[in-house]
Design a protein around this motif. Structure first.
Motif, short mmCIF file in Angstrom:
data_model
loop_
_atom_site.label_atom_id
_atom_site.label_comp_id
_atom_site.label_asym_id
_atom_site.label_seq_id
_atom_site.Cartn_x
_atom_site.Cartn_y
_atom_site.Cartn_z
N HIS A 45 -28.49 9.52 -33.36
CA HIS A 45 -28.51 9.70 -32.04
C HIS A 45 -27.82 10.63 -31.18
CE1 HIS A 45 -29.34 5.60 -33.00
NE2 HIS A 45 -28.07 5.32 -33.41
N ALA A 46 -27.65 11.59 -32.05
CA ALA A 46 -26.65 13.18 -31.52
C ALA A 46 -27.72 14.04 -31.39
CB ALA A 46 -25.74 13.47 -33.03
N VAL A 47 -27.22 15.29 -30.30
CA VAL A 47 -28.22 16.23 -29.94
C VAL A 47 -27.83 17.85 -29.86
CG1 VAL A 47 -29.79 16.99 -28.43
CG2 VAL A 47 -29.30 14.65 -28.32
N PRO A 48 -28.44 18.16 -31.24
CA PRO A 48 -28.16 19.42 -30.80
C PRO A 48 -27.53 20.19 -29.63
CG PRO A 48 -30.36 19.30 -32.60
CD PRO A 48 -29.77 18.31 -31.11
N ILE A 76 -33.72 15.83 -24.09
CA ILE A 76 -34.53 15.01 -24.58
C ILE A 76 -35.75 14.00 -23.44
CG2 ILE A 76 -34.36 12.61 -26.13
CD1 ILE A 76 -33.42 15.56 -27.83
N GLU A 77 -36.33 14.02 -24.11
CA GLU A 77 -37.33 13.72 -23.20
C GLU A 77 -37.89 12.38 -23.14
OE1 GLU A 77 -39.60 14.19 -20.93
OE2 GLU A 77 -40.01 16.59 -21.36
N GLY A 78 -37.74 11.77 -21.98
CA GLY A 78 -37.44 9.79 -22.65
C GLY A 78 -36.88 9.64 -21.33
N ALA A 82 -38.71 8.27 -30.95
CA ALA A 82 -38.08 8.42 -31.92
C ALA A 82 -36.46 7.79 -32.00
CB ALA A 82 -37.41 9.27 -32.80
N GLY A 83 -36.67 6.45 -31.28
CA GLY A 83 -35.07 5.65 -30.98
C GLY A 83 -34.50 6.08 -29.66
N PRO A 84 -32.45 6.05 -29.36
CA PRO A 84 -31.93 6.64 -28.61
C PRO A 84 -31.54 7.72 -29.05
CG PRO A 84 -31.48 3.95 -29.41
CD PRO A 84 -32.66 4.69 -30.59
N ARG A 85 -30.89 8.29 -27.85
CA ARG A 85 -30.47 9.73 -27.89
C ARG A 85 -29.52 10.23 -27.43
NH1 ARG A 85 -33.85 13.20 -31.42
NH2 ARG A 85 -32.12 14.38 -31.57
N LEU A 86 -28.31 10.32 -27.55
CA LEU A 86 -26.78 10.48 -26.84
C LEU A 86 -27.24 11.34 -26.14
CD1 LEU A 86 -23.85 9.13 -26.64
CD2 LEU A 86 -23.43 11.21 -27.99
N ILE A 87 -26.51 11.67 -25.08
CA ILE A 87 -25.94 12.23 -23.45
C ILE A 87 -25.13 12.64 -24.24
CG2 ILE A 87 -26.52 12.85 -21.30
CD1 ILE A 87 -29.14 11.37 -20.86
N GLU A 88 -24.28 11.63 -23.50
CA GLU A 88 -22.42 11.86 -23.24
C GLU A 88 -22.39 10.33 -23.34
OE1 GLU A 88 -22.37 14.28 -19.68
OE2 GLU A 88 -21.57 12.54 -18.93
N ILE A 89 -20.64 10.35 -24.10
CA ILE A 89 -19.68 9.51 -23.93
C ILE A 89 -18.86 9.27 -22.66
CG2 ILE A 89 -18.01 7.83 -25.05
CD1 ILE A 89 -19.11 8.03 -27.97
N ASN A 90 -18.80 8.42 -21.67
CA ASN A 90 -17.51 8.39 -20.80
C ASN A 90 -16.27 7.95 -21.50
OD1 ASN A 90 -18.75 10.80 -18.81
ND2 ASN A 90 -20.14 8.55 -18.69
N ASN A 145 -18.64 3.50 -21.16
CA ASN A 145 -19.85 3.70 -20.46
C ASN A 145 -20.19 4.99 -21.35
OD1 ASN A 145 -20.80 5.80 -18.33
ND2 ASN A 145 -21.89 3.63 -18.30
N VAL A 146 -21.57 4.92 -21.67
CA VAL A 146 -22.12 5.89 -22.78
C VAL A 146 -23.87 5.89 -22.07
CG1 VAL A 146 -23.33 6.09 -25.10
CG2 VAL A 146 -20.87 4.81 -24.68
N GLU A 147 -23.80 7.31 -21.91
CA GLU A 147 -25.11 7.39 -21.48
C GLU A 147 -26.41 8.15 -22.49
OE1 GLU A 147 -25.20 10.27 -18.71
OE2 GLU A 147 -22.87 9.21 -17.24
#
Length: 778
Positions: free
Chosen positions: A473-476, A553-555, A631-639, A623-625
């Motif tokens: 779920h992490a993003v480069p 990330i598109e979605g 391809a499934g969930p990808r993480l924006i950020e964790i609050n 709170n997780v964005e």
């Protein structure tokens, strides 16, 4: 209580019927010091547990302190206040002197009785934690009988209030219940207290001897009551008279032993026959435990697969060495947990909750202490203790945590927990909890979640197990400290990308960048405009203005608000976000609950949960964005705090769950009572108002007064985030001013109501197309 948790072989430990209290205690026949149990929670230990005129030895004092801590743990788990020590000022009067209901026993066993007694007869329901708190004296004019006098006890009152009291003169018990059976040492003392009293009693040594033998109880139920009991194989050493003669029942076999040694061959034959018998049905596991009135709630419980005949036999042989006369070893089928169907016309379910209120039916609130940088903060007059302390420079959080801890200790404050819902103070809060020994996620986990690039890069390295790994779920991304970093980042991160502040909040300064030139331009703009906290208070600049570049990330975008307690997911709430106004990412619209298919929402919840665990966030409300891609969930950020803006209010409105209360309870080491699969009462769809787009209508048709009036009538849900004056900042660094939402039984109906409202108030317009922002919710 009905549980859906699965039994696990790792429960190879001592288990009691209540889990906490039913260890072998001194009143139940045990000896020695109490077990080294850790009761979760925090409470005062410098209380007056000694009884004047009746001193206790070291061992007895240790057991009294043990049961006092158990009582406090039970009260905290029930959401009730800590016992107040007023033993230094003895109770001289006897309210309702004609009634004194006294219990000598384990607090958790009798908690519900004590609480209800405190409601029906305030101050007259007493719990004694030691036999030394009671005195037996001859009853005048009644030879052979005695009166029972209470010198010290915990008294119970409405609202779950309890007090540690001394009584001068002593109170005479009019009813006595001893909850611990006969045995050596203090066990005999407790049993003797209940013998030949003038007042009625609820237990006796003789009755306990009959009722506390699990094998005897099971045999009588099966033989005489026709009650189905778990399939049981019992090895009894010199059994009592009622069990002699090889008596058995349906599914129950009793093997009498003449000795405790040399029984290996017999045990293996009997165990083998039992484990292969039809009596076990489809049970996959068996439990092995000791049974007799002496053992009471403590059983050396071992769980083994049914197929392990040799292991089960060896365990029984080992336990035989512990047996005394009239004791037995049981091998019994492990029954699966109950599976309740949904309530229907022929099935009713009743759920009881303990509500903490004071006399006069007023809510009982905990003491509140506030630390705030602003000496004139409006809440400074609303709390019991206000500590003015400048916490805006967060690069000094470790030093500030030590100074704050000194201030707390100097003021003599007894804290049960510490938490913050303000982004900038989350790491400081964790450090302060560490200094004071309070429950919290580790500071290292908070730092990891607080810095956005560290979050992503750390999770990218988490390859599992467990699976699926959070790295999925992490993003480069690439952190940016200087112009040279920007040049390096555009070669590592695919473009288009997203640039944002490492420690930012409210989407301030977040921008879509198409090429290297735009990356350099935006980096220079932020470095010039947002250098410190004074440039834009409240968005994280107290941590600095470093940035990061991450892949775009598109979605569809979603928020997942989680409640975690000791690494376990208690509840999750998923909401949908509308499209942002590119190239910025300020929120425009939202819908709750999510309109996604259940399996897609479940994917988001699991992704958010695993990302939190991957960062070490185990306790709190987070709170997780995320974005849901092909391809499934990808993480924006964790609050690492509860969701901001309107989320707490919406969740409270739709689900009846208060995230602020849940966060406070977790901070105090208490498990929040939240539904594991919450069901919403309807839908809320809302849009945000921006000063840059709506200044004219916010001063006229959609003024604060007008929107509040609609809110009060139940026509809209209005959440204001800041004042109109504070919200007037350059559009590029703008935060939402407010949220306006409409409710409905379906997303479509709520969306139509909101669209009509926005058109009527002037919020909708060519430059702010509300219909487009709501299009994701169809």
């Amino acid at each position: 209580m009905l549980s859906s948790d699965q039994l696990s072989p790792k429960w190879d430990c001592l288990l009691g019927c209540k889990g906490l209290e039913d260890k072998e205690g001194p009143w139940g026949g045990g000896s020695g010091l109490p077990p080294p149990d850790y009761f979760p929670g925090s409470w005062r230990l410098d209380v007056g547990l000694d009884c004047k005129g009746s001193p206790e030895g070291a061992e007895a004092r240790a057991w009294t302190a043990y049961y006092y801590s158990l009582l406090q743990s039970c009260l905290q788990q029930a959401g009730l206040p800590e016992t107040q020590d007023r033993s230094q000022v003895p109770r001289t009067g006897c309210p309702g002197a004609e009634v004194t209901l006294c219990i000598l026993g384990s607090p958790s066993t009798f908690l519900s009785v004590l609480l209800e007694g405190g409601v029906q007869s305030p101050g007259n329901m007493l719990l004694c934690l030691s036999p030394a708190w009671l005195t037996k004296v001859p009853a005048p004019g009644r030879p052979g009988e005695a009166a029972l006098l209470v010198s010290k006890a915990v008294s119970f009152h409405p609202g779950g209030l309890s007090f540690l009291d001394d009584f001068v003169p002593q109170r005479q018990a009019t009813y006595f219940l001893v909850g611990l059976g006969p045995g050596p040492g203090q066990g005999r003392e407790a049993a003797e207290l209940a013998r030949d009293l003038t007042c009625p009693t609820g237990a006796s040594a003789e009755l306990a001897r009959l009722l506390e033998d699990r094998l005897l109880t099971r045999l009588l139920l099966a033989q005489r009551g026709g009650v189905a009991v778990p399939a049981t194989l019992a090895f009894a050493y010199k059994p009592p008279a009622l069990l002699r003669g090889g008596a058995g029942g349906p599914g129950l076999r009793l093997v009498e032993l003449s000795g405790r040694e040399g029984q290996e061959t017999l045990v293996k034959e009997e165990v083998g026959a039992f484990l292969h018998s039809e009596a076990l049905g489809d049970a996959l596991q068996v439990a092995i435990k000791l049974s007799s009135w002496r053992w009471r709630g403590q059983q050396a419980l071992r769980l083994h697969p049914r197929a392990e005949v040799g292991t089960v036999a060896d365990t029984v042989v080992a336990l035989l060495e512990k047996l005394e006369e009239e004791e037995s070893v049981l091998v019994e089928a492990v029954c699966p947990p109950a599976r309740l169907p949904s309530p229907g016309p022929e099935l009713a379910m009743r759920i009881c909750a303990v509500v903490c209120r004071t006399q006069g039916d007023r809510p009982l609130l905990s003491k509140l202490h506030l630390v705030e940088s602003d000496p004139n903060h409006f809440a400074s007059q609303l709390v019991q203790t206000f500590i003015h302390f400048d916490v805006t420079e967060h690069r000094r959080d470790e030093e500030n945590a030590r100074l704050l801890a000194e201030l707390v200790r100097a003021r003599g404050l007894q804290l049960d927990g510490c938490f913050s819902y303000w982004d900038d103070c989350l790491v400081l809060t964790a450090l302060l909890c560490q200094e004071l020994g309070l429950p919290c996620s580790p500071p290292a986990a908070m730092r990891l979640a607080k810095q956005k690039s560290r979050t992503q890069l750390h999770l990218l390295r988490c390859q599992g197990p467990p699976w699926p790994s959070p790295s999925l779920h992490a993003v480069p991304c690439c952190p940016l400290e200087s112009e040279a970093d920007v040049e390096r980042a555009v070669r590592q991160v695919p473009l288009p990308g997203v640039m944002k502040l490492e420690f930012g909040a409210g989407a301030v300064g977040v921008r879509l960048v198409e090429d290297a030139l735009q990356c350099h331009q935006h980096f220079s703009r932020i470095a010039r405009d947002l250098q410190g906290e004074a440039d834009h208070p409240g968005i994280g600049l107290g941590w600095g203005n470093s940035m990061l570049l991450m892949e775009f990330i598109e979605g569809t975008e979603h928020d997942v608000d989680l409640v975690l307690f000791r690494g376990k997911l208690l509840a999750a709430f998923v909401s949908d976000n509308g499209p942002t106004r590119l190239p910025g990412f300020t929120e425009t619209a939202a819908c709750m609950p999510s309109g996604l298919a259940p399996e897609q929402a479940a994917q988001l919840v699991q992704a958010a949960f695993r990302c939190c665990l991957g960062c070490g966030l185990l306790d709190g409300v987070f709170n997780v964005e995320l974005k849901l891609t092909g391809a499934g969930p990808r993480l924006i950020e964790i609050n690492p705090r509860m969701g901001g803006f309107y989320l707490r209010d919406w969740i409270l409105e739709l689900y009846g769950v208060d995230l602020l209360l849940a966060a406070a309870m977790v901070a105090c080491g208490l498990r929040p009572a939240v539904p594991p699969h919450p069901r919403a009462s309807g839908y809320l769809v809302g849009v945000t108002g921006l000063v840059s787009q709506h200044l004219q209508v916010l001063r006229s048709t959609a003024s604060q007064e007008a929107l509040q009036a609609l809110h009060d009538r139940g026509l809209v849900r209005f959440n204001q985030f800041t004042s109109l004056e504070e919200a007037q900042v350059p559009g590029e660094y703008e935060e939402p001013y407010c949220s306006v939402a409409c409710a409905g039984p379906s997303p479509a109906e709520a969306r139509l109501r909101l669209l009509g409202l926005c058109q009527g108030l002037g919020i909708d317009g060519p430059h702010y197309p509300v219909a487009h922002f709501l299009s994701h919710f169809k």
